[in-house]
Design a protein around this motif. Structure first.
Motif, PDB file in Angstrom:
ATOM      1  N   GLU A   1       0.828  -1.205   0.000  1.00 21.20           N
ATOM      2  CA  GLU A   1       0.000   0.000   0.000  1.00 21.20           C
ATOM      3  C   GLU A   1       0.868   1.263   0.000  1.00 21.20           C
ATOM      4  OE1 GLU A   1      -3.593   2.121   2.589  1.00 21.20           O
ATOM      5  OE2 GLU A   1      -2.805   0.162   3.179  1.00 21.20           O
ATOM      6  N   VAL A   2       1.912   1.263   0.798  1.00 23.91           N
ATOM      7  CA  VAL A   2       2.811   2.420   0.849  1.00 23.91           C
ATOM      8  C   VAL A   2       3.475   2.636  -0.510  1.00 23.91           C
ATOM      9  CG1 VAL A   2       4.906   3.352   1.908  1.00 23.91           C
ATOM     10  CG2 VAL A   2       3.220   2.167   3.322  1.00 23.91           C
ATOM     11  N   VAL A   3       3.917   1.555  -1.136  1.00 22.28           N
ATOM     12  CA  VAL A   3       4.600   1.669  -2.437  1.00 22.28           C
ATOM     13  C   VAL A   3       3.643   2.224  -3.496  1.00 22.28           C
ATOM     14  CG1 VAL A   3       5.670   0.354  -4.302  1.00 22.28           C
ATOM     15  CG2 VAL A   3       6.255  -0.152  -1.912  1.00 22.28           C
ATOM     16  N   ILE A   4       2.420   1.706  -3.559  1.00 20.69           N
ATOM     17  CA  ILE A   4       1.465   2.158  -4.575  1.00 20.69           C
ATOM     18  C   ILE A   4       1.079   3.615  -4.364  1.00 20.69           C
ATOM     19  CG2 ILE A   4      -0.915   1.846  -5.365  1.00 20.69           C
ATOM     20  CD1 ILE A   4      -0.496  -1.148  -5.060  1.00 20.69           C
ATOM     21  N   VAL A   5       0.876   4.020  -3.117  1.00 24.41           N
ATOM     22  CA  VAL A   5       0.540   5.416  -2.837  1.00 24.41           C
ATOM     23  C   VAL A   5       1.670   6.340  -3.295  1.00 24.41           C
ATOM     24  CG1 VAL A   5       0.235   7.082  -0.965  1.00 24.41           C
ATOM     25  CG2 VAL A   5      -1.075   4.952  -0.970  1.00 24.41           C
TER      26      VAL A   5
ATOM     27  N   SER B   1      -2.050   2.865   7.970  1.00 28.66           N
ATOM     28  CA  SER B   1      -1.967   1.399   7.917  1.00 28.66           C
ATOM     29  C   SER B   1      -0.613   0.910   8.399  1.00 28.66           C
ATOM     30  CB  SER B   1      -2.224   0.911   6.491  1.00 28.66           C
ATOM     31  OG  SER B   1      -3.537   1.244   6.070  1.00 28.66           O
ATOM     32  N   ALA B   2       0.460   1.585   7.951  1.00 26.33           N
ATOM     33  CA  ALA B   2       1.803   1.186   8.374  1.00 26.33           C
ATOM     34  C   ALA B   2       1.982   1.370   9.873  1.00 26.33           C
ATOM     35  CB  ALA B   2       2.854   2.000   7.609  1.00 26.33           C
ATOM     36  N   ALA B   3       1.434   2.463  10.416  1.00 28.86           N
ATOM     37  CA  ALA B   3       1.565   2.709  11.853  1.00 28.86           C
ATOM     38  C   ALA B   3       0.843   1.647  12.662  1.00 28.86           C
ATOM     39  CB  ALA B   3       1.023   4.094  12.185  1.00 28.86           C
ATOM     40  N   ILE B   4      -0.357   1.254  12.233  1.00 29.97           N
ATOM     41  CA  ILE B   4      -1.117   0.244  12.971  1.00 29.97           C
ATOM     42  C   ILE B   4      -0.427  -1.115  12.918  1.00 29.97           C
ATOM     43  CG2 ILE B   4      -3.298  -1.001  13.084  1.00 29.97           C
ATOM     44  CD1 ILE B   4      -4.677   1.489  11.986  1.00 29.97           C
ATOM     45  N   GLN B   5       0.063  -1.474  11.735  1.00 27.96           N
ATOM     46  CA  GLN B   5       0.655  -2.798  11.565  1.00 27.96           C
ATOM     47  C   GLN B   5       2.094  -2.871  12.062  1.00 27.96           C
ATOM     48  OE1 GLN B   5      -0.608  -5.651  10.686  1.00 27.96           O
ATOM     49  NE2 GLN B   5       1.348  -6.685  10.889  1.00 27.96           N
TER      50      GLN B   5
ATOM     51  N   GLY C   1       7.546   1.989  11.917  1.00 26.98           N
ATOM     52  CA  GLY C   1       6.983   1.761  10.590  1.00 26.98           C
ATOM     53  C   GLY C   1       6.136   2.919  10.122  1.00 26.98           C
ATOM     54  N   GLY C   2       5.336   3.505  11.032  1.00 26.76           N
ATOM     55  CA  GLY C   2       4.532   4.661  10.661  1.00 26.76           C
ATOM     56  C   GLY C   2       5.386   5.849  10.301  1.00 26.76           C
ATOM     57  N   GLY C   3       6.466   6.064  11.050  1.00 23.41           N
ATOM     58  CA  GLY C   3       7.371   7.172  10.724  1.00 23.41           C
ATOM     59  C   GLY C   3       8.060   6.989   9.394  1.00 23.41           C
ATOM     60  N   VAL C   4       8.497   5.768   9.098  1.00 20.44           N
ATOM     61  CA  VAL C   4       9.146   5.496   7.812  1.00 20.44           C
ATOM     62  C   VAL C   4       8.175   5.708   6.656  1.00 20.44           C
ATOM     63  CG1 VAL C   4      10.202   3.691   6.386  1.00 20.44           C
ATOM     64  CG2 VAL C   4      10.850   3.937   8.800  1.00 20.44           C
ATOM     65  N   ALA C   5       6.935   5.236   6.815  1.00 17.46           N
ATOM     66  CA  ALA C   5       5.929   5.436   5.769  1.00 17.46           C
ATOM     67  C   ALA C   5       5.648   6.917   5.558  1.00 17.46           C
ATOM     68  CB  ALA C   5       4.638   4.698   6.154  1.00 17.46           C
ATOM     69  N   ALA C   6       5.591   7.685   6.655  1.00 17.22           N
ATOM     70  CA  ALA C   6       5.366   9.129   6.538  1.00 17.22           C
ATOM     71  C   ALA C   6       6.490   9.794   5.764  1.00 17.22           C
ATOM     72  CB  ALA C   6       5.233   9.748   7.926  1.00 17.22           C
ATOM     73  N   VAL C   7       7.717   9.410   6.041  1.00 15.59           N
ATOM     74  CA  VAL C   7       8.865   9.978   5.321  1.00 15.59           C
ATOM     75  C   VAL C   7       8.792   9.621   3.837  1.00 15.59           C
ATOM     76  CG1 VAL C   7      11.377   9.861   5.064  1.00 15.59           C
ATOM     77  CG2 VAL C   7      10.360  10.039   7.343  1.00 15.59           C
TER      78      VAL C   7
ATOM     79  N   VAL D   1       0.960  11.713  12.663  1.00 19.57           N
ATOM     80  CA  VAL D   1       0.010  10.615  12.500  1.00 19.57           C
ATOM     81  C   VAL D   1       0.721   9.266  12.589  1.00 19.57           C
ATOM     82  CG1 VAL D   1      -1.467   9.455  10.813  1.00 19.57           C
ATOM     83  CG2 VAL D   1      -1.731  11.904  11.222  1.00 19.57           C
ATOM     84  N   GLY D   2       1.839   9.141  11.875  1.00 20.79           N
ATOM     85  CA  GLY D   2       2.573   7.878  11.886  1.00 20.79           C
ATOM     86  C   GLY D   2       3.091   7.502  13.261  1.00 20.79           C
ATOM     87  N   LEU D   3       3.660   8.471  13.972  1.00 29.24           N
ATOM     88  CA  LEU D   3       4.255   8.185  15.272  1.00 29.24           C
ATOM     89  C   LEU D   3       3.192   7.942  16.343  1.00 29.24           C
ATOM     90  CD1 LEU D   3       7.194  10.770  15.264  1.00 29.24           C
ATOM     91  CD2 LEU D   3       7.324   8.312  14.850  1.00 29.24           C
ATOM     92  N   VAL D   4       2.176   8.806  16.393  1.00 29.51           N
ATOM     93  CA  VAL D   4       1.178   8.700  17.457  1.00 29.51           C
ATOM     94  C   VAL D   4       0.338   7.439  17.302  1.00 29.51           C
ATOM     95  CG1 VAL D   4      -0.878   9.765  18.451  1.00 29.51           C
ATOM     96  CG2 VAL D   4       1.098  11.180  17.874  1.00 29.51           C
TER      97      VAL D   4
END
Length: 398
Positions: A92-96, A130-134, A139-145, A174-177
């Motif tokens: 999902e992160v890659v496609i977005v 999604s990355a933050a939850i999983q 993971g959420g921080g990396v996806a945000a970056v 959002v990713g971190l919290v």
């Protein structure tokens, strides 16, 4: 394809959905899907508003169609359960990110500089959530970056003015919290499950204790009493029955719950020492668990058992042993004393010279390997006392 193969896919999907429903972060996933719907509606309105300003309208419509299909797939994947897996979230992160970068091919540099990317930053936040939850806060921080970098590539320049580019701060927050919230929820569920297991184990132990008390213990007590009354060789059987009765009572009333409390894998030295009480061994130990590394406890108990064995074989007939455990916070002290005949001066060096290494290796060697000390106080007709001191911190035994 057989009928079994055709029915296996729905069955597997149902099992995935059931497992996902039991997840500690299931409420977060449901909220994320509500956000996904709202962000899609926002992205649709944005697409309609800016479509006439794009250089390649057909390609822009095609990319939005991909966005629509992907949004539907993510919703279905969530409902089926496999959308909450690590591989799907990464996809999902890659496609977005690819959709955001694709803005370069459908809009002019001037338009991209003045506007956000076509999928909109709000819709792209779904991947971060999604990355933050999983994957948690990291993971959420990396996806945000990753989303921020893709947005920067789409714009064609780096905007360091956070006052005018608040999306950077929002996505990271959002990713971190949400990631920290997901990790906390999973830890809480694990602790609740562990507490439930301990409660069930305690209840089962109590149930078995009642049955044992009403059956086996009563029989052992009867054998012990009748054996002493009959006398002769039967008295030995009475002593054995009394020892087993005492050990079984200790096991079901003390050792079980104390050891079960050590959820981190530590062993309760206090309970294990009390289990060694008998007609000839008196044990005094703190009422609270004395939790130590299992290897430490194993070596200490081996040294104590050797000391008690020496009492049984060398202290004389009728000699009794007394075991005392002291918890000094930074160390534990186990004293093993008997009222036997004691050890004559020079007897221990003679035993070592004769090749009998029981005391030097089985007691002193074990305790010194733990970084502790073993002190012997004995003499003719004054009994024997061992004082075993072991620090509760340190590395592994040598």
């Amino acid at each position: 394809m057989t009928a079994a193969d055709r029915t296996s896919l729905p069955t597997r999907l149902a099992r995935l959905a059931d497992a996902a429903a039991d997840d500690a972060v299931a409420p977060l996933w449901r909220a994320a899907q509500a956000f996904r719907l709202l962000s899609y509606l926002y992205a649709l309105g944005f697409q309609i508003a800016v479509n006439n300003d794009l250089d390649h309208r057909a390609l822009g419509a095609t990319l939005f169609a991909v966005l629509t299909v992907w949004t539907g797939l993510c919703t279905v994947a969530y409902l089926a359960g496999f959308g909450r897996r690590r591989a799907w979230v990464i996809a999902e992160v890659v496609i977005v990110c690819l959709l955001m970068v694709a803005t370069v091919f459908i809009a002019s540099p001037g338009w991209r500089e003045a506007n956000q990317s076509i999928p909109t930053t709000l819709w792209a936040a779904n991947a971060v959530i999604s990355a933050a939850i999983q994957l948690g806060a990291v993971g959420g921080g990396v996806a945000a970056v990753a989303v921020i970098v893709s947005s920067t590539v789409a714009k064609g320049f780096v905007n360091v003015d956070l006052g005018r580019n608040a999306a950077v701060v929002i996505l990271l927050a959002v990713g971190l919290v949400i990631g920290m919230g997901a990790v906390t929820a999973r830890r809480a569920q694990e602790r609740l499950a562990e507490a439930a297991r301990l409660t069930a184990a305690t209840a089962e132990r109590d149930r078995l204790s009642r049955h044992v008390h009403d059956g086996v213990l009563q029989v052992l007590a009867l054998i012990s009493r009748r054996g002493r009354e009959i006398g002769g060789p039967t008295a030995d059987l009475a002593v054995l029955a009394a020892d087993q009765e005492r050990a079984l009572r200790s096991l079901i009333s003390e050792a079980g719950p104390s050891i079960a409390t050590a959820a981190d894998g530590a062993s309760d030295l206090s309970a294990l020492l009390r289990a060694r009480a008998s007609d000839h061994v008196t044990v005094s130990a703190p009422a609270h668990p004395v939790l130590l590394d299992p290897l430490w406890v194993s070596e200490l108990l081996a040294a104590v058992d050797n000391a008690l064995d020496n009492v049984a074989h060398h202290a004389g007939a009728g000699a009794k042993a007394f075991v005392l455990l002291e918890d000094l916070s930074d160390s534990v002290v186990v004293s093993v004393r008997d009222d036997g005949v004691g050890i004559a001066p020079g007897r221990l060096p003679e035993a070592v010279a004769d090749g009998r290494m029981g005391i030097s290796q089985s007691i002193i060697g074990r305790i010194e390997a733990l970084g502790g000390t073993a002190v012997l106080d004995t003499g003719p007709d004054m009994g024997t006392e061992w004082e075993l001191t072991v620090p509760v911190t340190g590395g592994s035994p040598k």
